[in-house]
Design a protein around this motif. Structure first.
Motif, PDB file in Angstrom:
ATOM      1  N   UNK A 104       0.957  -1.187  -0.126  1.00 38.31           N
ATOM      2  CA  UNK A 104       0.011  -0.037  -0.131  1.00 38.31           C
ATOM      3  C   UNK A 104       0.904   1.320   0.139  1.00 38.31           C
ATOM      4  N   UNK A 105       2.059   1.301   0.752  1.00 41.86           N
ATOM      5  CA  UNK A 105       3.025   2.304   0.733  1.00 41.86           C
ATOM      6  C   UNK A 105       3.444   2.645  -0.606  1.00 41.86           C
ATOM      7  N   UNK A 106       3.862   1.635  -1.282  1.00 35.67           N
ATOM      8  CA  UNK A 106       4.555   1.784  -2.425  1.00 35.67           C
ATOM      9  C   UNK A 106       3.521   2.130  -3.473  1.00 35.67           C
ATOM     10  N   UNK A 107       2.447   2.031  -3.259  1.00 34.31           N
ATOM     11  CA  UNK A 107       1.194   2.351  -4.292  1.00 34.31           C
ATOM     12  C   UNK A 107       1.112   1.586  -5.273  1.00 34.31           C
ATOM     13  N   UNK A 108       1.091   0.286  -4.905  1.00 37.86           N
ATOM     14  CA  UNK A 108       1.059  -1.192  -5.883  1.00 37.86           C
ATOM     15  C   UNK A 108      -0.712  -1.521  -5.950  1.00 37.86           C
ATOM     16  N   UNK A 109      -0.961  -1.816  -7.041  1.00 36.14           N
ATOM     17  CA  UNK A 109      -2.464  -2.259  -7.026  1.00 36.14           C
ATOM     18  C   UNK A 109      -2.655  -3.511  -7.560  1.00 36.14           C
ATOM     19  N   UNK A 110      -1.680  -4.004  -8.255  1.00 42.09           N
ATOM     20  CA  UNK A 110      -1.753  -5.455  -9.030  1.00 42.09           C
ATOM     21  C   UNK A 110      -0.483  -6.148  -8.350  1.00 42.09           C
ATOM     22  N   UNK A 111      -0.996  -7.272  -7.590  1.00 46.77           N
ATOM     23  CA  UNK A 111      -0.033  -7.992  -6.942  1.00 46.77           C
ATOM     24  C   UNK A 111      -0.392  -9.619  -6.948  1.00 46.77           C
ATOM     25  N   UNK A 112       0.690 -10.351  -6.768  1.00 42.86           N
ATOM     26  CA  UNK A 112       0.237 -11.830  -6.581  1.00 42.86           C
ATOM     27  C   UNK A 112       0.816 -11.850  -5.350  1.00 42.86           C
ATOM     28  N   UNK A 113       0.082 -12.531  -4.493  1.00 48.77           N
ATOM     29  CA  UNK A 113       0.447 -12.919  -3.179  1.00 48.77           C
ATOM     30  C   UNK A 113       0.775 -14.406  -2.990  1.00 48.77           C
TER      31      UNK A 113
END
Length: 175
Positions: A104-113
């Motif tokens: 969230x802090x890096x403003x990433x909105x597309x992530x594979x967890x």
């Protein structure tokens, strides 16, 4: 003789004036992108970031290890000591939540967890119910954070394939 008074003399320019730069850019316009945020988000969303997480518990403390991998393959690792009395599953949730906060802090909105905790991932998939009172708050927070992202994929890894996040968690033990 009549033209002798009009000789050329070179004088080097000491600095480029701001107005000269502005005039040049005004004279040479480029294609303007109307909505740059839309352009960047849609371009970058084709290539997801990866969040590897792992949590563990020893007799005296909990540890969390996180690896964030950029679409270009650059990895950054984080180790955290958890200073409360956690169960192993709580430590796994803590690692995931810390990783989601970094995302969230890096403003990433597309992530594979990616993680090796079958219980945590199955609970987030909705395949397993959360029956432990101790995990209800963790599950609710992690679910909310995942819902705030645009595109999320949850993937279970074997322990062998999550060894780097595990190593980061074990590194916290030695700190």
């Amino acid at each position: 003789m009549a033209l002798a008074e009009f000789t050329f003399r070179y004088v080097p320019q000491l600095a480029v004036k701001g107005q000269a730069l502005a005039d040049f850019l005004a004279a040479h316009p480029c294609v303007e992108i109307e909505d740059m945020d839309y352009f960047l988000v849609n371009t970058l969303s084709l290539f997801p970031w990866r969040l590897y997480f792992d949590g563990s518990r020893t007799s005296n403390m909990g540890e969390a290890g996180i690896i964030i991998e950029s679409p270009q393959g650059f990895r950054t690792g984080y180790s955290f000591q958890l200073d409360f009395d956690y169960s192993n599953n709580q430590a796994e949730y803590e690692a995931l939540i810390i990783g989601l906060e970094i995302v969230r802090e890096l403003r990433i909105n597309n992530v594979v967890i990616l993680g090796d905790s079958m219980l945590v991932l199955k609970q987030l998939f909705g395949d397993y119910k959360v029956t432990s009172q101790a995990l209800l708050g963790y599950h609710a927070l992690a679910s909310q954070m995942i819902e705030d992202l645009d595109e999320v994929t949850l993937t279970h890894l074997t322990r062998e394939h999550n060894s780097q996040a595990n190593a980061m968690a074990q590194l916290a033990l030695g700190v």
